[in-house]
Write an enzyme that holds these catalytic residues in place. Structure first.
Site, PDB file in Angstrom:
ATOM      1  N   PRO A   1     -11.244  52.357 -26.812  1.00 19.31           N
ATOM      2  CG  PRO A   1     -12.412  50.808 -25.522  1.00 19.31           C
ATOM      3  CD  PRO A   1     -11.247  51.741 -25.492  1.00 19.31           C
ATOM      4  CG  ASP A   2     -15.350  52.098 -31.953  1.00 17.60           C
ATOM      5  OD1 ASP A   2     -15.611  51.104 -31.256  1.00 17.60           O
ATOM      6  OD2 ASP A   2     -15.311  52.027 -33.191  1.00 17.60           O
ATOM      7  CG  PHE A   3     -19.651  54.795 -27.773  1.00 17.43           C
ATOM      8  CD1 PHE A   3     -18.769  54.645 -26.719  1.00 17.43           C
ATOM      9  CD2 PHE A   3     -20.492  55.915 -27.779  1.00 17.43           C
ATOM     10  CE1 PHE A   3     -18.706  55.574 -25.689  1.00 17.43           C
ATOM     11  CE2 PHE A   3     -20.446  56.844 -26.756  1.00 17.43           C
ATOM     12  CZ  PHE A   3     -19.552  56.681 -25.725  1.00 17.43           C
ATOM     13  NE  ARG A   4     -23.756  54.111 -31.879  1.00 21.05           N
ATOM     14  CZ  ARG A   4     -23.402  55.235 -31.247  1.00 21.05           C
ATOM     15  NH1 ARG A   4     -22.193  55.714 -31.397  1.00 21.05           N
ATOM     16  NH2 ARG A   4     -24.261  55.870 -30.483  1.00 21.05           N
TER      17      ARG A   4
ATOM     18  CG  ASN B   1     -13.090  61.407 -30.424  1.00 19.49           C
ATOM     19  OD1 ASN B   1     -14.156  60.827 -30.543  1.00 19.49           O
ATOM     20  ND2 ASN B   1     -12.038  61.169 -31.179  1.00 19.49           N
TER      21      ASN B   1
ATOM     22  CG  ASP C   1      -9.587  61.566 -27.116  1.00 23.19           C
ATOM     23  OD1 ASP C   1      -9.334  62.669 -27.634  1.00 23.19           O
ATOM     24  OD2 ASP C   1      -9.830  60.548 -27.788  1.00 23.19           O
TER      25      ASP C   1
ATOM     26  CG  HIS D   1     -20.295  64.655 -27.949  1.00 22.36           C
ATOM     27  ND1 HIS D   1     -20.336  63.439 -28.579  1.00 22.36           N
ATOM     28  CD2 HIS D   1     -21.227  65.412 -28.589  1.00 22.36           C
ATOM     29  CE1 HIS D   1     -21.239  63.463 -29.552  1.00 22.36           C
ATOM     30  NE2 HIS D   1     -21.780  64.650 -29.578  1.00 22.36           N
TER      31      HIS D   1
HETATM   32  P1  CNA Z   1     -18.832  55.175 -32.819  1.00 19.83           P
HETATM   33  O1  CNA Z   1     -20.303  55.235 -33.024  1.00 19.83           O
HETATM   34  O2  CNA Z   1     -18.307  54.169 -31.871  1.00 19.83           O
HETATM   35  O3  CNA Z   1     -18.184  54.973 -34.261  1.00 19.83           O
HETATM   36  C1  CNA Z   1     -16.805  54.824 -34.438  1.00 19.83           C
HETATM   37  C2  CNA Z   1     -16.542  54.661 -35.926  1.00 19.83           C
HETATM   38  O4  CNA Z   1     -15.157  54.650 -36.125  1.00 19.83           O
HETATM   39  C3  CNA Z   1     -17.102  53.373 -36.516  1.00 19.83           C
HETATM   40  O5  CNA Z   1     -17.688  53.644 -37.754  1.00 19.83           O
HETATM   41  C4  CNA Z   1     -15.860  52.486 -36.680  1.00 19.83           C
HETATM   42  O6  CNA Z   1     -15.953  51.612 -37.771  1.00 19.83           O
HETATM   43  C5  CNA Z   1     -14.803  53.531 -36.939  1.00 19.83           C
HETATM   44  N1  CNA Z   1     -13.460  53.135 -36.515  1.00 19.83           N
HETATM   45  C6  CNA Z   1     -13.057  52.501 -35.391  1.00 19.83           C
HETATM   46  N2  CNA Z   1     -11.722  52.396 -35.335  1.00 19.83           N
HETATM   47  C7  CNA Z   1     -11.258  52.988 -36.471  1.00 19.83           C
HETATM   48  C8  CNA Z   1      -9.964  53.228 -37.003  1.00 19.83           C
HETATM   49  N3  CNA Z   1      -8.850  52.855 -36.373  1.00 19.83           N
HETATM   50  N4  CNA Z   1      -9.874  53.867 -38.181  1.00 19.83           N
HETATM   51  C9  CNA Z   1     -10.980  54.253 -38.861  1.00 19.83           C
HETATM   52  N5  CNA Z   1     -12.230  54.072 -38.409  1.00 19.83           N
HETATM   53  C10 CNA Z   1     -12.368  53.464 -37.224  1.00 19.83           C
HETATM   54  O7  CNA Z   1     -18.265  56.603 -32.347  1.00 19.83           O
HETATM   55  P2  CNA Z   1     -18.681  58.060 -32.840  1.00 19.83           P
HETATM   56  O8  CNA Z   1     -17.530  58.918 -32.543  1.00 19.83           O
HETATM   57  O9  CNA Z   1     -19.241  58.065 -34.197  1.00 19.83           O
HETATM   58  O10 CNA Z   1     -19.882  58.400 -31.849  1.00 19.83           O
HETATM   59  C11 CNA Z   1     -19.913  59.548 -31.114  1.00 19.83           C
HETATM   60  C12 CNA Z   1     -19.773  59.264 -29.625  1.00 19.83           C
HETATM   61  C13 CNA Z   1     -18.610  58.363 -29.301  1.00 19.83           C
HETATM   62  C14 CNA Z   1     -19.477  60.516 -28.879  1.00 19.83           C
HETATM   63  O11 CNA Z   1     -20.466  60.751 -27.930  1.00 19.83           O
HETATM   64  C15 CNA Z   1     -18.114  60.320 -28.191  1.00 19.83           C
HETATM   65  O12 CNA Z   1     -18.053  60.998 -26.974  1.00 19.83           O
HETATM   66  C16 CNA Z   1     -18.035  58.896 -28.013  1.00 19.83           C
HETATM   67  N6  CNA Z   1     -16.701  58.285 -27.798  1.00 19.83           N
HETATM   68  C17 CNA Z   1     -15.575  59.028 -27.665  1.00 19.83           C
HETATM   69  C18 CNA Z   1     -14.356  58.417 -27.453  1.00 19.83           C
HETATM   70  C19 CNA Z   1     -13.116  59.246 -27.301  1.00 19.83           C
HETATM   71  O13 CNA Z   1     -13.188  60.370 -26.806  1.00 19.83           O
HETATM   72  N7  CNA Z   1     -11.973  58.744 -27.749  1.00 19.83           N
HETATM   73  C20 CNA Z   1     -14.278  57.034 -27.387  1.00 19.83           C
HETATM   74  C21 CNA Z   1     -15.467  56.282 -27.504  1.00 19.83           C
HETATM   75  C22 CNA Z   1     -16.662  56.939 -27.721  1.00 19.83           C
END
Ligand code: CNA
Length: 346
Positions: free
Chosen positions: A51-54, A125, A127, A144
């Site tokens: 899952p993402d964060f926000r 990311n 991952d 990061h």
């Molecule tokens: P965020 O702030 O959670 O934003 C994610 C964005 O992606 C949002 O605008 C969502 O609408 C959009 N989104 C979600 N799913 C999809 C999809 N399938 N297709 C298109 N858009 C989508 O995360 P950010 O990356 O902007 O913030 C940076 C943080 C998140 C960093 O510090 C990361 O380390 C951290 N993070 C990383 C992971 C990972 O490594 N996979 C996961 C969660 C958070």
């Protein structure tokens, strides 16, 4: 990294030219665009199962509510982790990329690299799925950090991979092996309150050389990566593939905003470029090549991990409420004894 000369035709937009996915694709096909700089975020990996964060309700921050953290980001804040690393490790197993496979969006970047079009990828990311998809490591900056190594947060001593995997699998906090230190071990991911890799400042300049910037799956809310799209030279196309509009996208006439999933977006882009079959085949092989890490097989889901640690925290709260009640009753007995004592008149 190979750097390209400046003698190629410029990919600048002309005032009378409409910029859209089709025109960007035709500029790639006719060689006007040869340096693509990419910024990725958590949204590129949600389809892989992280899952993402926000994102409301599905994002990690909303799902952490049962833990009653002082604020959701605390779980990834170095000052909170330094005294309370338990919540981070309680969910680490469910966020570890051990058994996750790259998505077709990660693979699109590998295909750009194969076609010698990928200038650089900045990923927020942690991952490592870009590398798993086949993007060469010298083309990636993990702004990061990532899970591939770990150190004691306090004395910075290294820590063995096998012990780290065991700790993550069991949801236990690993502590520094130096008995006089006692600091918690942290994967080398950049927490809030920590500095980005020194390399970031140097690599940031590559954005100025881009003749296309592709931004995927990020809310652009975390600095300093959030400023990268604004550094792209005026007149240079920028493509956003994201569920929502973000940053200053849409303010420039050369912006192409594709609102929707990253995977749908890259498939559309591949269709325009005539690369669709190649992309799907490359993705299949990337998924097959990445084996499973037995250490993380059959682990609990994120919500199971959160529920478990929430109940443990409830138990601890009950104990501390018990202590509080005991102290209150002790103090009120003491006060009653003092009040009952006759006041001395001398
Ligand atoms: P965020 O702030 O959670 O934003 C994610 C964005 O992606 C949002 O605008 C969502 O609408 C959009 N989104 C979600 N799913 C999809 C999809 N399938 N297709 C298109 N858009 C989508 O995360 P950010 O990356 O902007 O913030 C940076 C943080 C998140 C960093 O510090 C990361 O380390 C951290 N993070 C990383 C992971 C990972 O490594 N996979 C996961 C969660 C958070």
């Amino acid at each position: 990294m190979t750097s390209k000369t400046d003698t190629k035709p410029q990919a600048m937009a002309h005032a009378d030219e409409v910029v859209n996915l089709e025109t960007v694709a035709s500029r790639i096909k006719n060689g006007q665009i040869t340096r693509v700089v990419v910024l990725t975020g958590a949204g590129i990996s949600t389809a892989a199962g992280i899952p993402d964060f926000r994102s409301p309700s599905t994002g990690l921050y909303d799902r952490l509510a049962p833990l009653n953290l002082p604020y959701p980001e605390a779980i990834f804040h170095i000052s909170y982790f330094s005294h309370t690393p338990e919540p981070f490790y309680a969910i680490a197993q469910a966020r570890h990329p051990g058994n996750l496979k790259p998505t077709i969006s990660h693979t699109f970047l590998a295909l750009l690299a194969e076609k010698n079009l990928l200038h650089f990828v900045f990923t927020q990311n942690i991952d490592g799925l870009e590398q798993d998809a086949g993007v060469p490591v010298d083309k990636i900056l993990w702004a990061h950090g990532n899970w591939k190594s770990q150190h004691c947060w306090k004395c910075k001593a290294g820590y063995p991979d096998d012990l780290m995997k065991k700790a993550i699998r069991e949801g236990e906090v690993p502590y520094c092996l130096k008995p006089e230190c006692g600091g918690a071990v942290k994967p080398d991911v950049v927490f809030f309150g920590q500095s980005l890799p020194l390399e970031f400042d140097e690599r940031e300049k590559l954005v100025l050389e881009a003749d296309l910037m592709l931004v995927m799956g990020t809310s652009l809310k975390v600095a300093p990566c959030s400023r990268l799209p604004r550094l792209v030279k005026e007149g240079t196309p920028r493509i956003l593939i994201n569920m929502e509009r973000c940053g200053d996208f849409g303010n420039r006439i050369e912006d192409v905003c594709m609102l929707g999933s990253c995977d749908d977006g890259v498939r559309k882009f591949a269709d325009e470029l005539g690369w669709r079959e190649e992309l799907e085949a490359l993705w299949q092989s990337a998924v097959e090549v990445k084996g499973d890490d037995q250490a993380f097989e059959g682990g609990s889901s994120l919500d199971e991990c959160i529920a478990k640690v929430a109940s443990q925290m409830d138990e601890r709260m009950k104990i501390s409420y018990g202590h509080k009640r005991m102290l209150e009753s002790h103090l009120s007995n003491k006060l009653a004894q003092i009040m009952a004592k006759p006041v001395s008149q001398d």
